[in-house]
Design a protein around this motif. Structure first.
Motif, PDB file in Angstrom:
ATOM      1  N   LEU A   9       0.832  -1.215   0.000  1.00 39.89           N
ATOM      2  CA  LEU A   9       0.000   0.000   0.000  1.00 39.89           C
ATOM      3  C   LEU A   9       0.864   1.263   0.000  1.00 39.89           C
ATOM      4  N   VAL A  10       1.951   1.186   0.730  1.00 40.36           N
ATOM      5  CA  VAL A  10       2.828   2.358   0.788  1.00 40.36           C
ATOM      6  C   VAL A  10       3.398   2.666  -0.601  1.00 40.36           C
ATOM      7  N   LYS A  11       3.814   1.650  -1.300  1.00 41.80           N
ATOM      8  CA  LYS A  11       4.384   1.840  -2.634  1.00 41.80           C
ATOM      9  C   LYS A  11       3.374   2.450  -3.608  1.00 41.80           C
ATOM     10  N   ILE A  12       2.101   2.119  -3.439  1.00 37.65           N
ATOM     11  CA  ILE A  12       1.080   2.619  -4.376  1.00 37.65           C
ATOM     12  C   ILE A  12       0.623   4.008  -3.980  1.00 37.65           C
ATOM     13  N   LEU A  13       0.357   4.220  -2.695  1.00 40.02           N
ATOM     14  CA  LEU A  13      -0.243   5.477  -2.268  1.00 40.02           C
ATOM     15  C   LEU A  13       0.750   6.619  -2.215  1.00 40.02           C
ATOM     16  N   LEU A  14       1.999   6.358  -1.886  1.00 38.70           N
ATOM     17  CA  LEU A  14       2.966   7.432  -1.716  1.00 38.70           C
ATOM     18  C   LEU A  14       3.191   8.221  -3.016  1.00 38.70           C
ATOM     19  N   LEU A  21       1.109   8.587  -5.424  1.00 33.60           N
ATOM     20  CA  LEU A  21      -0.123   9.324  -5.685  1.00 33.60           C
ATOM     21  C   LEU A  21      -0.210  10.565  -4.829  1.00 33.60           C
ATOM     22  N   LEU A  22       0.198  10.400  -3.543  1.00 34.25           N
ATOM     23  CA  LEU A  22       0.179  11.559  -2.659  1.00 34.25           C
ATOM     24  C   LEU A  22       1.159  12.635  -3.138  1.00 34.25           C
ATOM     25  N   ALA A  42       0.126  16.358  -4.378  1.00 33.73           N
ATOM     26  CA  ALA A  42       0.677  17.544  -3.733  1.00 33.73           C
ATOM     27  C   ALA A  42       1.304  18.489  -4.760  1.00 33.73           C
ATOM     28  N   GLY A  43       1.967  17.931  -5.768  1.00 33.22           N
ATOM     29  CA  GLY A  43       2.570  18.780  -6.822  1.00 33.22           C
ATOM     30  C   GLY A  43       1.532  19.539  -7.613  1.00 33.22           C
TER      31      GLY A  43
END
Length: 413
Positions: free
Chosen positions: A27-32, A34-35, A39-40
């Protein structure tokens, strides 16, 4: 049994945490990412909204630099520039009127030789003609003698008639015969005939001297001393040196500017004849308008007279002579124009417009009427005033009212 169940339960408790540890890193690999991406995007949107937009400014109008010249009103001379060919004004094929042997010739009797009017070119042996003159003199003397004798007979016949018939007149035919009137008329006629023959003999004797009828240069000759010539045989070709003529072609619409004599002696427009690439020039005068047009260019043809074309009368000038057949440039001085403005031909735009530098330093496009044009200049009758500045330089895409700056003038002038 109880102990085995307890062991199984512990084994199951240990297996559950192991599955959670595998899901969380995924989940961390997928969501990070995207976040980070979100943010950009949010930051970019914020920066775009918070940054003020630049205001658009109209482009500054730059004044175009132009060259000008002041307008002057003056009187101008119309000059028509044409080309022409030099030809003789007078030429003659010299032929003798009597036959005989050429016994003498002038030292200048050669091709290119110059002779004054009335000079003897050559002489035909006069002896035979002198003898004929002597014979005719004798014949005249004999006829005069016979007339005098007949006059004596007339007096005798008249007295005899009066003695025989008294004062009566008698019949006219009888009296005429009796008084010898036919004899008298015959004697008089014979004397007149003898005198005419003497005059003809003297004329033939004079014709043994062949002279020039006008000042001339010898172009060709066909006789020498000792030649036997016949009456009417060609001896030489002469060209008059007092005057040459130049035949020029002029556009028909320009004839109105030229003064053309209607008859000999009337004044014509003056002209300047330039030759040898313009290094020398002679004065000329328009003397004739020929009756037909040039068949090739359909232009009118004029004759221009040039006096003393060989410089024989004024050799001190040192000018080279005009040559027959030479192609020369002619400037005909036409009528004078009063109160006109002379501008360079390049300053006329679109055939009927000029550019003026306005007092507010803007371009003014003005329509004008031309009265004369030549290769370099145009003469205007209206459209300009004294003191105005005529623009002589070119401008790309000129617009009426556009800002300009005159060369040589400061911004404050």
């Amino acid at each position: 049994m109880t102990h085995r169940n307890h062991q199984n339960t512990d084994q199951n408790r240990i297996a559950v945490p192991s599955e959670h540890h595998r899901i969380i890193p995924l989940l961390v690999k997928i969501l990070l990412p995207l976040l980070i991406l979100g943010a950009g995007i949010a930051g970019a949107a914020y920066i775009q909204k918070s940054t003020s937009k630049p205001r658009r400014r109209p482009p500054e109008q730059t004044a175009r630099l132009v060259n000008t010249e002041p307008v002057r009103i003056s009187d101008e001379q119309v000059v028509i520039q044409v080309m022409g060919t030099v030809e003789p004004a007078h030429e003659l094929v010299l032929r003798p009127k009597v036959s005989g042997e050429v016994v003498s010739a002038h030292p200048e009797f050669t091709e290119g030789g110059f002779l004054e009017a009335g000079e003897e070119i050559l002489k035909i042996d006069p002896k035979d003609y002198e003898l004929i003159v002597t014979q005719m003199k004798s014949k005249v003397a004999e006829a005069s003698y016979q007339l005098k004798i007949e006059m004596g007979y007339q007096d005798i016949a008249k007295r005899e008639w009066e003695l025989l018939n008294g004062k009566s007149s008698g019949k006219d035919p009888d009296k005429a015969l009796a008084t010898r009137k036919p004899h008298l008329e015959k004697a008089k006629a014979e004397l007149r005939s003898a005198k005419a023959e003497l005059e003809q003999a003297r004329l033939n004797l004079a014709r043994t001297r062949v002279c020039t009828p006008f000042s001339a240069v010898i172009r060709t000759k066909q006789a020498e001393i000792g030649s036997q010539v016949s009456s009417g045989e060609q001896l030489a070709e002469l060209t008059g040196t007092d005057e040459y003529r130049i035949r020029v072609s002029v556009p028909v619409d320009r004839l109105k500017w030229i003064t053309i004599p209607r008859k000999g002696g009337d004044p014509g427009s003056q002209a300047v004849v330039k030759y040898h690439d313009g290094a020398y020039q002679r004065e000329g005068t328009v003397i004739r308008l020929l009756s037909d047009l040039d068949t090739e260019a359909h232009m009118a043809r004029l004759l221009i007279s040039v006096k003393d074309p060989l410089g024989l009368e004024n050799p001190e000038t040192g000018y080279p002579p005009l040559l027959i057949g030479e192609y020369v440039r002619v400037e005909i001085r036409g009528e004078k124009l009063t109160n006109v403005v002379r501008i360079p031909r390049t300053a006329l735009r679109d055939d009927n417009k000029i550019w003026i530098a306005g007092k507010d330093r803007t371009l003014i496009i003005r329509q004008v009427r031309t009265v004369w044009r030549d290769n370099d200049s145009v003469f205007l009758k209206n459209g300009l005033k004294i003191g105005e500045q005529l623009i002589t330089s070119d401008l790309s895409a000129p617009v009426h009212g556009m800002a300009i700056q005159m060369a040589g003038f400061s911004e404050n002038e």
